[in-house]
Structure formats: structure tokens, C-alpha cells
Design an enzyme around this catalytic site. Structure first.
Site, PDB file in Angstrom:
ATOM      1  N   PHE A 146      -2.924  12.722  -3.259  1.00  0.00           N
ATOM      2  CA  PHE A 146      -4.293  12.464  -3.710  1.00  0.00           C
ATOM      3  C   PHE A 146      -4.807  11.251  -2.947  1.00  0.00           C
ATOM      4  CE2 PHE A 146      -7.757  10.730  -6.138  1.00  0.00           C
ATOM      5  CZ  PHE A 146      -8.487  11.866  -6.457  1.00  0.00           C
ATOM      6  N   ASP A 232      -1.124   4.608   1.904  1.00  0.00           N
ATOM      7  CA  ASP A 232      -2.215   4.628   0.930  1.00  0.00           C
ATOM      8  C   ASP A 232      -1.712   3.964  -0.342  1.00  0.00           C
ATOM      9  OD1 ASP A 232      -4.092   5.133  -1.008  1.00  0.00           O
ATOM     10  OD2 ASP A 232      -4.347   7.257  -0.528  1.00  0.00           O
ATOM     11  N   LYS A 273      -9.158  -0.084  -5.633  1.00  0.00           N
ATOM     12  CA  LYS A 273      -8.953  -0.239  -7.070  1.00  0.00           C
ATOM     13  C   LYS A 273      -8.765  -1.703  -7.485  1.00  0.00           C
ATOM     14  CE  LYS A 273      -7.219   4.460  -7.864  1.00  0.00           C
ATOM     15  NZ  LYS A 273      -8.413   4.999  -8.509  1.00  0.00           N
TER      16      LYS A 273
END
Length: 425
Positions: A146, A232, A273
């Protein structure tokens, strides 16, 4: 309806259903306040937050230091675009590059934007530095990843819900099995591979933790083949897994007890985030000079990327991680949480597995992926004062803010155990 009019939970849900695109399926709880590890709904009911906005709120809700930085900078200057210099971006770039151990930072806003940026960077590096023929560069990704929702990123997805009726897709992306070092070794025989893009832990896939040596072996393979290793860490970074980065590839980690492998430093690091503590959309791509120098004026940009407000917030958010030793806290409490869940597994047939690192964990419900059991358990947890969400059908992810203390964690363990046992009856 007046903007400041107080809404009931049902009224707020009805508004979203009527006027919003139905691209999410949230739990039926309407939140209006947050502080630390807690959130409150519009009727005043208090809950433990065990999702942390998908690990964006690692520093806890409305951390006073981060909110203070937001307010102070908001009174001064919020946005200039990159048409002009501002007096905060350079400070943030210096702070973050030293914090994570890289030469250069390219600021963006969202995690998906940062992944797109990394893909562009890798392709350009592949042509200009590695010598890949024009338009032949390939990016290797892993199945069940994802990385976001843009067209290029879902071109790397094997999730039918994410991809159905969104084609045609971006070419030049090759998908291999996650945690399969032989598959990576085979695909890297292609000399046109520019980069390997990987999550150190696959969060959305159900907190799937790879074999202990997988990341190190993958990194070594990439080095041997002159392929960029791109991590990531949008969800796993910023202390979530018990280390500053799940790849543990920097020597300035604030966790002095870190037991990771310091020789795994990504060529390209992707963050988002919690880099802003969940206060503003902030993301970043970090790399050393020999990679980042391929980006020149006009190649890439963002009106809001690197805005003064975000820079001030992000610096404060990262300072909180170091000052409050959140990586160390996540490591300690994560170990305790998994130990307690193992005890629960011995007492019930409803939970068959717990896995994770730090305070990124998941339990696997003993039911099929297409069952509603995990969702129903999360609904029951909500009624008992704890908010969590299923992922991939029969998996429940547990990721509380890293400012949680042991007493709070054990109270949450009690809520989870009580709910599971009651549900089993």
C-alpha cells in the site's frame, strides 16, 4: 445549517452520506476532540484511539508543543509557494536531513505525493546516472503493498478494489512477492531496473512483518546491482516500530537501545504521516546528493510543499519524538502488548495470531477474510471504549499513539481481552 451548529453523531454521518463521495467505510463514531491517547465523540463519550490516524498521530492528539508551533507560525506566515524563499524551509531541511542522516530533502504534502516523487526521482536517476535507455526504466514493488491511491501507485497494486475500472495503468512497474528474496534476485537480473520500492512492514496488508534478514538481504542485492533501495516508511517511520525508522538505517536514532542493523540505510527514504504529528499534511523524500541532484528547477514541485507552517510543525513534531523517547516507549510497550495478546490466544479460539513490531501490531481473527467477525469485534470494542479498525477482512490492527504509558496500555489490553471473550460467547 450554520457552520458552528452542534451536530449529533447521526446528523454528522447523514451529512457525509448525502454530500460526500463514498470512498470510505468508517466505524459509526463521530469524533470532535482529541488529547494524547484519547478521543471524544460529539456526545462526549471517551475512547482510547488504537489507530492513531493510520500512525499519523504518533505524538498523541493535539500535542501542546506541536500545536504551539502551529499557532506561533500561523500568526507570522503560512504560505509563500516556492516562487519565493521563506525563512522556515531551510531550517526544516537542515533539521530533518541531520535528524535522519541524509544530504537533501524534497518536501511534499501527502504520503502518496512522496511516493510519486520517489518514483520520478528513481526514473530520472536511472536515465542520468545508471544509463538506462530512454523510457525503459522499471520500478520493482511487492505484492499486497500500500503506497497510496494515485494512478501510478495503484498501477503497483494487486488489490482489485483499488484497481477495478481505473485503467489504463502506468507502465514500467513490476510486482514480486513480498518477503521473497529469490524473487527479488531474479527480477534484478533486468539491467533496466532503477529501484526497488518496499515497505519494511506491510501495514495495510495486516501488519505483515517480513523475515528478520529480508530487508538487509534486499538492500545488499540492490547495492550489488546498482539499483536504488527505496523505503516507504510513511506508516512505519517516526518511531512507530520501536526505532526511529523500521529500516534502522541512520546513526542519529534517538533510541539508544536500538538493536536494528545500522548498515541498512535506504538510498531514498519516504516519510509522511507522523512527520507532522498528524497536525498538517507533510511528507518528504530524503536522499543523498548523488541521487537528489538529478532534480532541477521545473522538474517537480508543489504549491504547498515546504510551506512555512508545515515546516514549523514538522520540526516540533520530530523534536517531540526525540525528547519524549517515543521509539524506546514504543519498543517497550509493543513487547508487552504482544506478550499480553499471546496470553489471550491461549485463552480463546477466536484469535489465532498476533504479530508486529513496536506499537504497530495486529491480531488475526480465526475466521475467513470475507467474514464480518473482525468488523463486529471492532464495533464491540467501540462500545467498550476503544477504537480500532479491521484490515483485510479478518485482521484487526492495533496502533495507539506512542505517548501511551504502561498503565493505559494494560487498561486497553483488558478492554480487548474482555471484548474478545464476551464476543466468543
Amino acid at each position: 445549517m450554520a457552520v458552528l451548529e452542534h451536530l449529533t453523531s447521526q446528523e454528522a454521518i447523514d451529512l457525509e452520506n448525502k454530500y460526500g463521495a463514498q470512498n470510505y467505510h468508517p466505524l459509526p463514531v463521530v469524533l470532535s476532540k482529541g488529547e494524547g491517547v484519547y478521543v471524544w465523540d460529539v456526545e462526549g463519550r471517551k475512547y482510547y484511539d488504537f489507530l492513531s490516524a493510520y500512525s499519523a498521530v504518533n505524538q498523541g492528539h493535539c500535542h501542546p508543543k506541536i500545536i504551539g508551533a502551529l499557532k506561533n507560525q500561523a500568526d507570522q506566515l503560512t504560505l509563500t509557494s516556492r516562487a519565493f524563499y521563506n525563512d522556515m524551509l531551510g531550517k526544516f531541511e537542515e533539521f530533518a536531513t541531520q535528524f535522519f542522516g541524509f544530504d537533501k530533502l524534497l518536501p511534499m504534502n501527502t504520503g502518496a505525493e512522496a511516493v510519486e516523487t520517489a518514483i520520478k526521482l528513481a526514473r530520472k536517476w536511472g536515465y542520468e546516472k545508471k544509463g538506462i535507455p530512454a523510457n525503459q526504466a522499471k520500478i520493482v514493488v511487492c505484492q499486497n503493498n500500500f503506497h497510496g491511491r494515485t494512478i501510478s501507485i495503484i498501477s503497483a497494486s494487486n488489490d482489485p478494489i483499488a484497481t477495478e475500472n481505473f485503467g489504463p495503468f502506468t507502465p514500467g512497474i513490476i510486482s514480486i512477492r513480498y518477503n521473497d528474496i529469490n524473487a527479488l534476485q531474479e527480477v534484478l537480473k533486468d539491467e533496466n531496473i532503477a529501484a526497488f520500492l518496499v515497505e519494511p512492514i506491510q501495514g495495510e496488508a495486516g501488519v505483515y512483518v517480513p523475515d528478520e534478514n529480508y530487508i538487509k538481504e534486499a538492500f545488499d542485492l540492490c547495492k550489488a546491482k546498482n539499483v536504488l533501495f527505496m523505503a516507504d516508511e510513511v506508516q512505519t517511520g517516526i518511531a512507530r516500530t520501536g526505532r526511529l525508522l523500521a529500516t534502522c538505517g541512520n546513526c542519529s536514532c534517538p533510541d539508544k537501545n536500538c538493536s536494528g542493523t545500522p548498515d541498512v540505510k535506504p538510498d531514498v527514504l519516504i516519510l509522511g504521516k507522523a512527520i507532522s504529528g498528524g497536525v498538517l499534511p507533510v511528507s518528504a523524500v530524503l536522499a543523498n546528493n548523488e541521487i537528489m541532484e538529478v532534480i532541477r528547477p521545473g522538474n517537480h514541485g508543489s504549491t504547498f510543499g515546504g510551506n512555512p507552517l508545515s515546516c514549523a510543525v514538522a520540526m516540533a513534531a520530530l523534536e517531540v519524538v526525540k525528547e519524549e523517547r517515543l521509539a524506546e516507549n514504543a519498543s517497550t510497550l509493543g513487547q508487552l502488548f504482544r506478550e499480553e495478546m499471546e496470553k489471550l490466544i491461549e485463552e480463546t479460539d477466536l484469535v489465532r495470531l498476533v504479530r508486529g513490531k513496536g506499537l504497530l501490531n495486529a491480531i488475526v481473527i480465526n475466521d475467513s477474510e470475507d467474514s464480518s467477525t473482525a468488523w463486529d469485534i471492532c464495533m464491540a470494542l467501540k462500545e467498550n471504549g476503544l477504537l480500532a479498525k479491521p484490515t483485510h477482512g479478518n485482521i484487526i490492527r492495533f496502533a495507539p499513539p506512542l505517548v501511551m504509558n504502561q498503565e493505559q496500555l494494560l487498561e486497553c489490553v483488558a478492554i480487548i481481552s474482555k471484548t474478545i471473550k464476551e464476543f466468543e460467547k
